[in-house]
Design a protein around this motif. Structure first.
Motif, mmCIF file in Angstrom:
data_model
loop_
_atom_site.group_PDB
_atom_site.id
_atom_site.type_symbol
_atom_site.label_atom_id
_atom_site.label_comp_id
_atom_site.label_asym_id
_atom_site.label_seq_id
_atom_site.Cartn_x
_atom_site.Cartn_y
_atom_site.Cartn_z
ATOM 1 N N GLU A 6 7.665 20.041 -64.530
ATOM 2 C CA GLU A 6 7.169 19.956 -65.896
ATOM 3 C C GLU A 6 5.770 19.352 -65.919
ATOM 4 O O GLU A 6 5.398 18.587 -65.035
ATOM 5 C CB GLU A 6 8.084 19.078 -66.768
ATOM 6 C CG GLU A 6 9.530 19.507 -66.849
ATOM 7 C CD GLU A 6 10.417 18.735 -65.906
ATOM 8 O OE1 GLU A 6 11.632 18.613 -66.183
ATOM 9 O OE2 GLU A 6 9.910 18.253 -64.877
ATOM 10 N N GLY A 8 2.416 18.400 -69.106
ATOM 11 C CA GLY A 8 1.978 18.461 -70.492
ATOM 12 C C GLY A 8 2.361 17.274 -71.353
ATOM 13 O O GLY A 8 1.954 17.190 -72.510
ATOM 14 N N ARG A 19 2.180 20.609 -76.021
ATOM 15 C CA ARG A 19 2.894 21.715 -75.414
ATOM 16 C C ARG A 19 3.291 21.332 -74.000
ATOM 17 O O ARG A 19 2.440 21.019 -73.171
ATOM 18 C CB ARG A 19 2.059 22.992 -75.379
ATOM 19 C CG ARG A 19 2.894 24.205 -74.922
ATOM 20 C CD ARG A 19 2.147 25.508 -74.961
ATOM 21 N NE ARG A 19 1.358 25.737 -73.765
ATOM 22 C CZ ARG A 19 1.047 26.955 -73.289
ATOM 23 N NH1 ARG A 19 1.486 28.027 -73.918
ATOM 24 N NH2 ARG A 19 0.310 27.073 -72.211
ATOM 25 N N SER A 21 4.995 22.390 -70.382
ATOM 26 C CA SER A 21 5.143 23.560 -69.530
ATOM 27 C C SER A 21 6.094 23.251 -68.387
ATOM 28 O O SER A 21 6.216 22.097 -67.961
ATOM 29 C CB SER A 21 3.786 23.973 -68.950
ATOM 30 O OG SER A 21 2.874 24.311 -69.967
ATOM 31 N N CYS A 22 6.738 24.284 -67.900
ATOM 32 C CA CYS A 22 7.670 24.142 -66.776
ATOM 33 C C CYS A 22 7.502 25.362 -65.885
ATOM 34 O O CYS A 22 7.712 26.491 -66.335
ATOM 35 C CB CYS A 22 9.096 24.047 -67.292
ATOM 36 S SG CYS A 22 10.380 24.051 -66.019
ATOM 37 N N VAL A 23 7.112 25.136 -64.646
ATOM 38 C CA VAL A 23 6.981 26.227 -63.691
ATOM 39 C C VAL A 23 8.181 26.188 -62.763
ATOM 40 O O VAL A 23 8.589 25.128 -62.287
ATOM 41 C CB VAL A 23 5.657 26.148 -62.917
ATOM 42 C CG1 VAL A 23 5.544 24.859 -62.143
ATOM 43 C CG2 VAL A 23 5.494 27.354 -62.008
ATOM 44 N N ARG A 72 8.979 31.544 -73.151
ATOM 45 C CA ARG A 72 8.911 31.745 -71.712
ATOM 46 C C ARG A 72 8.008 32.927 -71.403
ATOM 47 O O ARG A 72 7.835 33.829 -72.227
ATOM 48 C CB ARG A 72 10.306 31.952 -71.122
ATOM 49 C CG ARG A 72 11.018 33.209 -71.597
ATOM 50 C CD ARG A 72 12.475 33.222 -71.136
ATOM 51 N NE ARG A 72 12.587 33.281 -69.686
ATOM 52 C CZ ARG A 72 13.652 32.896 -68.991
ATOM 53 N NH1 ARG A 72 14.711 32.391 -69.624
ATOM 54 N NH2 ARG A 72 13.678 33.002 -67.672
ATOM 55 N N MET A 78 7.335 30.798 -66.073
ATOM 56 C CA MET A 78 7.021 29.607 -66.860
ATOM 57 C C MET A 78 7.900 29.538 -68.110
ATOM 58 O O MET A 78 8.205 30.549 -68.737
ATOM 59 C CB MET A 78 5.572 29.620 -67.312
ATOM 60 C CG MET A 78 4.546 29.563 -66.201
ATOM 61 S SD MET A 78 4.407 27.925 -65.446
ATOM 62 C CE MET A 78 3.760 26.974 -66.811
ATOM 63 N N TYR A 80 8.083 27.075 -71.806
ATOM 64 C CA TYR A 80 7.231 26.205 -72.599
ATOM 65 C C TYR A 80 8.028 25.576 -73.745
ATOM 66 O O TYR A 80 9.030 26.119 -74.201
ATOM 67 C CB TYR A 80 6.064 26.998 -73.201
ATOM 68 C CG TYR A 80 5.241 27.749 -72.193
ATOM 69 C CD1 TYR A 80 5.466 29.102 -71.955
ATOM 70 C CD2 TYR A 80 4.227 27.113 -71.480
ATOM 71 C CE1 TYR A 80 4.722 29.806 -71.024
ATOM 72 C CE2 TYR A 80 3.471 27.808 -70.557
ATOM 73 C CZ TYR A 80 3.712 29.144 -70.335
ATOM 74 O OH TYR A 80 2.956 29.832 -69.412
ATOM 75 N N GLN A 82 6.622 24.083 -77.326
ATOM 76 C CA GLN A 82 5.565 23.712 -78.262
ATOM 77 C C GLN A 82 6.158 22.746 -79.277
ATOM 78 O O GLN A 82 7.105 23.083 -79.983
ATOM 79 C CB GLN A 82 5.009 24.947 -78.965
ATOM 80 C CG GLN A 82 3.941 24.636 -79.992
ATOM 81 C CD GLN A 82 2.669 24.096 -79.366
ATOM 82 O OE1 GLN A 82 2.158 24.641 -78.391
ATOM 83 N NE2 GLN A 82 2.150 23.008 -79.927
ATOM 84 N N CYS A 96 13.044 19.932 -68.174
ATOM 85 C CA CYS A 96 13.231 21.375 -68.137
ATOM 86 C C CYS A 96 14.443 21.655 -67.255
ATOM 87 O O CYS A 96 14.636 20.981 -66.237
ATOM 88 C CB CYS A 96 11.963 21.992 -67.549
ATOM 89 S SG CYS A 96 12.021 23.740 -67.229
#
Length: 128
Positions: A6, A8, A19, A21-23, A72, A78, A80, A82, A96
């Motif tokens: 994660e 952000g 926001r 994010s998760c990769v 996503r 990824m 997300y 928001q 995440c």
């Protein structure tokens, strides 16, 4: 081995936006539903939002409905979150998570037990 990272998180004033994010790596991302959970100090882990593997369906916890949006991008592996109109009570570590089984998502409030892979978390602090 599935890995989720994660990013952000940070410090934001009440009423502001962030926001997350998760990769995800190590899985066939587009076959697994995703979710965000959060945990505030001294409190139990709380469901925030979930999204189906296609991105067509999503569900939200009552406390964030209308303020948060999960999404996503399967091409980028990824997910997300928001977050808008943030409140001090949104302060928590946000996690995440990827479903333990492909093509599976509980309708409504997600159960953390349905998710087998988790990120390390990112801190969100909302100042009032």
């Amino acid at each position: 081995q599935v890995q989720l990272v994660e990013s952000g998180g940070g410090l934001v004033q009440a009423g502001g936006s962030l926001r997350l994010s998760c990769v995800v790596s190590g899985s066939t991302f587009n076959t697994y539903s995703m979710a965000w959970f959060r945990q505030a100090p001294g409190k139990e882990r709380e469901f925030v939002a979930s999204i189906s593997w296609t991105g067509v369906s999503s569900w939200y916890g009552e406390s964030v409905k209308g303020r948060f949006t999960i999404s996503r991008d399967n091409a980028k592996n990824m997910a997300y979150l928001q977050m808008s109109s943030l409140k001090s009570e949104d302060t928590a570590v946000y996690y995440c998570a990827q479903a333990a089984k492909p093509f599976h998502l509980r309708i409504g409030t997600a159960d953390a037990a349905d998710f087998g892979s988790w990120g390390q978390g990112t801190q969100v602090t909302v100042s009032s």
